[in-house]
Scaffold this active site. Sequence first.
Site, PDB file in Angstrom:
ATOM      1  N   GLY A  11      53.644  55.300  48.696  1.00 32.45           N
ATOM      2  CA  GLY A  11      53.694  56.755  48.915  1.00 32.45           C
ATOM      3  C   GLY A  11      54.505  57.431  47.831  1.00 32.45           C
ATOM      4  O   GLY A  11      54.625  56.918  46.707  1.00 32.45           O
ATOM      5  N   GLY A  14      57.797  55.304  46.871  1.00 31.13           N
ATOM      6  CA  GLY A  14      57.435  54.003  46.308  1.00 31.13           C
ATOM      7  C   GLY A  14      56.754  54.117  44.952  1.00 31.13           C
ATOM      8  O   GLY A  14      57.115  53.417  44.000  1.00 31.13           O
ATOM      9  N   ASP A  33      50.655  48.404  49.917  1.00 31.56           N
ATOM     10  CA  ASP A  33      50.568  49.398  50.986  1.00 31.56           C
ATOM     11  C   ASP A  33      49.481  48.920  51.948  1.00 31.56           C
ATOM     12  O   ASP A  33      48.787  47.943  51.666  1.00 31.56           O
ATOM     13  CB  ASP A  33      50.193  50.768  50.390  1.00 31.56           C
ATOM     14  CG  ASP A  33      50.567  51.940  51.280  1.00 31.56           C
ATOM     15  OD1 ASP A  33      51.466  52.718  50.911  1.00 31.56           O
ATOM     16  OD2 ASP A  33      49.936  52.097  52.361  1.00 31.56           O
ATOM     17  N   ARG A  82      59.844  62.198  56.916  1.00 30.23           N
ATOM     18  CA  ARG A  82      60.170  63.271  57.864  1.00 30.23           C
ATOM     19  C   ARG A  82      59.296  64.485  57.657  1.00 30.23           C
ATOM     20  O   ARG A  82      59.008  64.888  56.544  1.00 30.23           O
ATOM     21  CB  ARG A  82      61.622  63.702  57.666  1.00 30.23           C
ATOM     22  CG  ARG A  82      62.579  62.925  58.502  1.00 30.23           C
ATOM     23  CD  ARG A  82      63.894  63.633  58.623  1.00 30.23           C
ATOM     24  NE  ARG A  82      64.577  63.768  57.355  1.00 30.23           N
ATOM     25  CZ  ARG A  82      65.661  64.508  57.193  1.00 30.23           C
ATOM     26  NH1 ARG A  82      66.165  65.182  58.207  1.00 30.23           N
ATOM     27  NH2 ARG A  82      66.246  64.579  56.021  1.00 30.23           N
ATOM     28  N   ARG A  88      65.807  62.314  61.030  1.00 29.14           N
ATOM     29  CA  ARG A  88      65.576  60.941  60.564  1.00 29.14           C
ATOM     30  C   ARG A  88      65.475  60.009  61.763  1.00 29.14           C
ATOM     31  O   ARG A  88      64.747  59.029  61.747  1.00 29.14           O
ATOM     32  CB  ARG A  88      66.742  60.478  59.687  1.00 29.14           C
ATOM     33  CG  ARG A  88      66.794  61.124  58.327  1.00 29.14           C
ATOM     34  CD  ARG A  88      67.812  60.427  57.440  1.00 29.14           C
ATOM     35  NE  ARG A  88      67.910  61.080  56.148  1.00 29.14           N
ATOM     36  CZ  ARG A  88      68.733  62.089  55.903  1.00 29.14           C
ATOM     37  NH1 ARG A  88      69.535  62.534  56.837  1.00 29.14           N
ATOM     38  NH2 ARG A  88      68.769  62.651  54.716  1.00 29.14           N
ATOM     39  N   ASN A  95      59.179  53.569  62.469  1.00 33.00           N
ATOM     40  CA  ASN A  95      59.515  52.842  61.238  1.00 33.00           C
ATOM     41  C   ASN A  95      60.108  51.458  61.521  1.00 33.00           C
ATOM     42  O   ASN A  95      59.972  50.553  60.698  1.00 33.00           O
ATOM     43  CB  ASN A  95      60.442  53.685  60.366  1.00 33.00           C
ATOM     44  CG  ASN A  95      59.654  54.782  59.660  1.00 33.00           C
ATOM     45  OD1 ASN A  95      58.432  54.842  59.773  1.00 33.00           O
ATOM     46  ND2 ASN A  95      60.342  55.643  58.929  1.00 33.00           N
ATOM     47  N   ASN A 120      63.625  55.259  56.334  1.00 34.93           N
ATOM     48  CA  ASN A 120      64.549  55.901  57.280  1.00 34.93           C
ATOM     49  C   ASN A 120      64.202  55.591  58.726  1.00 34.93           C
ATOM     50  O   ASN A 120      63.044  55.308  59.021  1.00 34.93           O
ATOM     51  CB  ASN A 120      64.488  57.424  57.084  1.00 34.93           C
ATOM     52  CG  ASN A 120      65.460  57.892  56.021  1.00 34.93           C
ATOM     53  OD1 ASN A 120      66.542  57.356  55.887  1.00 34.93           O
ATOM     54  ND2 ASN A 120      65.060  58.912  55.266  1.00 34.93           N
ATOM     55  N   ARG A 151      73.230  64.024  44.910  1.00 38.06           N
ATOM     56  CA  ARG A 151      73.077  65.418  45.362  1.00 38.06           C
ATOM     57  C   ARG A 151      74.418  66.146  45.270  1.00 38.06           C
ATOM     58  O   ARG A 151      74.488  67.274  44.775  1.00 38.06           O
ATOM     59  CB  ARG A 151      72.556  65.447  46.806  1.00 38.06           C
ATOM     60  CG  ARG A 151      71.091  65.088  46.879  1.00 38.06           C
ATOM     61  CD  ARG A 151      70.557  65.143  48.303  1.00 38.06           C
ATOM     62  NE  ARG A 151      69.107  65.004  48.291  1.00 38.06           N
ATOM     63  CZ  ARG A 151      68.400  64.362  49.205  1.00 38.06           C
ATOM     64  NH1 ARG A 151      69.009  63.817  50.255  1.00 38.06           N
ATOM     65  NH2 ARG A 151      67.095  64.286  49.112  1.00 38.06           N
ATOM     66  N   HIS A 175      73.558  57.398  56.623  1.00 38.62           N
ATOM     67  CA  HIS A 175      72.691  58.341  55.925  1.00 38.62           C
ATOM     68  C   HIS A 175      72.093  59.288  56.959  1.00 38.62           C
ATOM     69  O   HIS A 175      70.975  59.155  57.384  1.00 38.62           O
ATOM     70  CB  HIS A 175      71.578  57.576  55.208  1.00 38.62           C
ATOM     71  CG  HIS A 175      70.676  58.436  54.393  1.00 38.62           C
ATOM     72  ND1 HIS A 175      71.129  59.292  53.434  1.00 38.62           N
ATOM     73  CD2 HIS A 175      69.328  58.543  54.378  1.00 38.62           C
ATOM     74  CE1 HIS A 175      70.100  59.901  52.863  1.00 38.62           C
ATOM     75  NE2 HIS A 175      68.990  59.463  53.425  1.00 38.62           N
TER      76      HIS A 175
HETATM   77  N1  LIG Z   1      67.045  56.314  52.045  1.00 39.83           N
HETATM   78  C1  LIG Z   1      66.810  57.502  51.538  1.00 39.83           C
HETATM   79  O1  LIG Z   1      67.713  58.135  51.005  1.00 39.83           O
HETATM   80  C2  LIG Z   1      65.405  58.058  51.589  1.00 39.83           C
HETATM   81  C3  LIG Z   1      65.032  59.121  50.762  1.00 39.83           C
HETATM   82  C4  LIG Z   1      63.705  59.571  50.807  1.00 39.83           C
HETATM   83  C5  LIG Z   1      62.805  58.996  51.685  1.00 39.83           C
HETATM   84  N2  LIG Z   1      63.219  57.996  52.505  1.00 39.83           N
HETATM   85  C6  LIG Z   1      62.301  57.338  53.440  1.00 39.83           C
HETATM   86  O2  LIG Z   1      61.408  56.506  52.691  1.00 39.83           O
HETATM   87  C7  LIG Z   1      60.182  56.362  53.407  1.00 39.83           C
HETATM   88  C8  LIG Z   1      59.011  56.707  52.477  1.00 39.83           C
HETATM   89  O3  LIG Z   1      59.036  58.084  52.130  1.00 39.83           O
HETATM   90  P1  LIG Z   1      57.813  58.701  51.290  1.00 39.83           P
HETATM   91  O4  LIG Z   1      58.158  60.098  51.001  1.00 39.83           O
HETATM   92  O5  LIG Z   1      57.442  57.785  50.188  1.00 39.83           O
HETATM   93  O6  LIG Z   1      56.657  58.647  52.397  1.00 39.83           O
HETATM   94  P2  LIG Z   1      55.093  58.574  52.165  1.00 39.83           P
HETATM   95  O7  LIG Z   1      54.456  58.946  53.438  1.00 39.83           O
HETATM   96  O8  LIG Z   1      54.713  59.298  50.920  1.00 39.83           O
HETATM   97  O9  LIG Z   1      54.837  57.009  51.884  1.00 39.83           O
HETATM   98  C9  LIG Z   1      55.006  56.025  52.833  1.00 39.83           C
HETATM   99  C10 LIG Z   1      53.973  54.939  52.559  1.00 39.83           C
HETATM  100  O10 LIG Z   1      54.209  53.837  53.433  1.00 39.83           O
HETATM  101  C11 LIG Z   1      52.945  53.288  53.715  1.00 39.83           C
HETATM  102  N3  LIG Z   1      53.000  52.397  54.872  1.00 39.83           N
HETATM  103  C12 LIG Z   1      52.998  52.719  56.201  1.00 39.83           C
HETATM  104  N4  LIG Z   1      53.027  51.587  56.927  1.00 39.83           N
HETATM  105  C13 LIG Z   1      53.037  50.547  56.064  1.00 39.83           C
HETATM  106  C14 LIG Z   1      53.079  49.147  56.226  1.00 39.83           C
HETATM  107  N5  LIG Z   1      53.111  48.581  57.433  1.00 39.83           N
HETATM  108  N6  LIG Z   1      53.075  48.388  55.106  1.00 39.83           N
HETATM  109  C15 LIG Z   1      53.039  48.936  53.887  1.00 39.83           C
HETATM  110  N7  LIG Z   1      53.011  50.270  53.676  1.00 39.83           N
HETATM  111  C16 LIG Z   1      53.011  51.062  54.757  1.00 39.83           C
HETATM  112  C17 LIG Z   1      52.060  54.503  53.935  1.00 39.83           C
HETATM  113  O11 LIG Z   1      50.687  54.172  53.846  1.00 39.83           O
HETATM  114  C18 LIG Z   1      52.532  55.403  52.802  1.00 39.83           C
HETATM  115  O12 LIG Z   1      51.757  55.217  51.623  1.00 39.83           O
HETATM  116  C19 LIG Z   1      60.315  57.273  54.638  1.00 39.83           C
HETATM  117  O13 LIG Z   1      60.760  56.512  55.740  1.00 39.83           O
HETATM  118  C20 LIG Z   1      61.398  58.253  54.229  1.00 39.83           C
HETATM  119  O14 LIG Z   1      62.047  58.833  55.331  1.00 39.83           O
HETATM  120  C21 LIG Z   1      64.493  57.512  52.463  1.00 39.83           C
END
Ligand SMILES: NC(=O)c1ccc[n+]([C@@H]2O[C@H](COP(=O)([O-])OP(=O)(O)OC[C@H]3O[C@@H](n4cnc5c(N)ncnc54)[C@H](O)[C@@H]3O)[C@@H](O)[C@H]2O)c1
Length: 308
Positions: A11, A14, A33, A82, A88, A95, A120, A151, A175
Amino acid sequence: MRNKVTVVGAGNVGSSAAQRIVEKHLADVVLIDVVEGIPEGKALDLWESAPVEGYDCRLRGTRDYADTAGSEVVVITAGLARKPGMSRDDLLMKNYEIVRSVTEQVVRHSPDAILVVVSNPLDAMAQTAFRVSGFPKQRVVGMAGVLDSARFRTFIAMELGVSVKDVHAFVLGGHGDTMVPLSRYSTVAGVPITELLPADRVKALEERTANGGAEIVGLLKTGSAFYAPAASTFEMVDAILGDRKRVLPCATYLEGEFGVDGYFVGVPVVLGRGGLERVFEITLTDEERAAFDKSVNAVKELVAALPA
Ligand SMILES: NC(=O)c1ccc[n+]([C@@H]2O[C@H](COP(=O)([O-])OP(=O)(O)OC[C@H]3O[C@@H](n4cnc5c(N)ncnc54)[C@H](O)[C@@H]3O)[C@@H](O)[C@H]2O)c1
């Protein structure tokens, strides 16, 4: 031989992390994915930028974990992001299931990898990956503090009209909205910001930092932040593969440090080829301790809600 990094979840976060890793010549990347065509298409598209960008790291997009075998680092970004109005913590159970199944498959093929968890709610997902993998705590770290402090650094630099390069900041705790930006240890060219700004401005910057994720969600409306999260993830992977001994705030499994036992919480650590190499313990004031404890309690509540 070049290092191999698997990024789970193609996504926003990633694929952006994958882009930074190959563009900065750090490692070959496997992007995996569950959605047919997405990892394959994004990896191919990225690879087709290599001649223009001038990198020779290789990319592979796949839905087959066999292709991830032997990765040195596995970044887990799989999950739901989110949406506006969603905390979160709302993401917790959905998740959890995703991170559990991803971790099982990842460790089967890369038993020696270091896991960098991004999904998250971060601290609870790091705990999930730790439990499911059975890896030592040194090989499971969560990305949050690097982003939160980036940030904070950005907001401090904006406020004072100085380069972000001269600004250092520390953010502790979980977080979530209870994270603890440590202004006393946040400096511009070595001078604490508490000496450079009035208390109300410092507080405003701390609050903006704690709500930094929600601010972006509110603007984007259809997703959450990914450029800064991807850059922060890159910094951790680079610290590990380059054995840089960087001191970075990471979600780490604590066993007594900072008075916490048995939970992942964001604290400064030394990050190198062994993963988490040392926790960098600092003394907190009573006020900071109270805020930190509140943040730790928020993490504990989430972890208590996870299936055993
Ligand atoms: N830790 C942090 O500071 C931080 C910051 C930003 C985002 N995040 C978290 O990171 C995650 C991803 O965010 P994003 O914006 O890339 O979301 P996104 O929706 O763009 O991407 C998530 C991807 O995960 C894939 N996915 C779902 N289930 C799966 C599985 N079982 N196996 C493999 N892939 C799978 C989806 O198909 C999608 O392509 C979210 O949980 C978000 O909250 C964390």
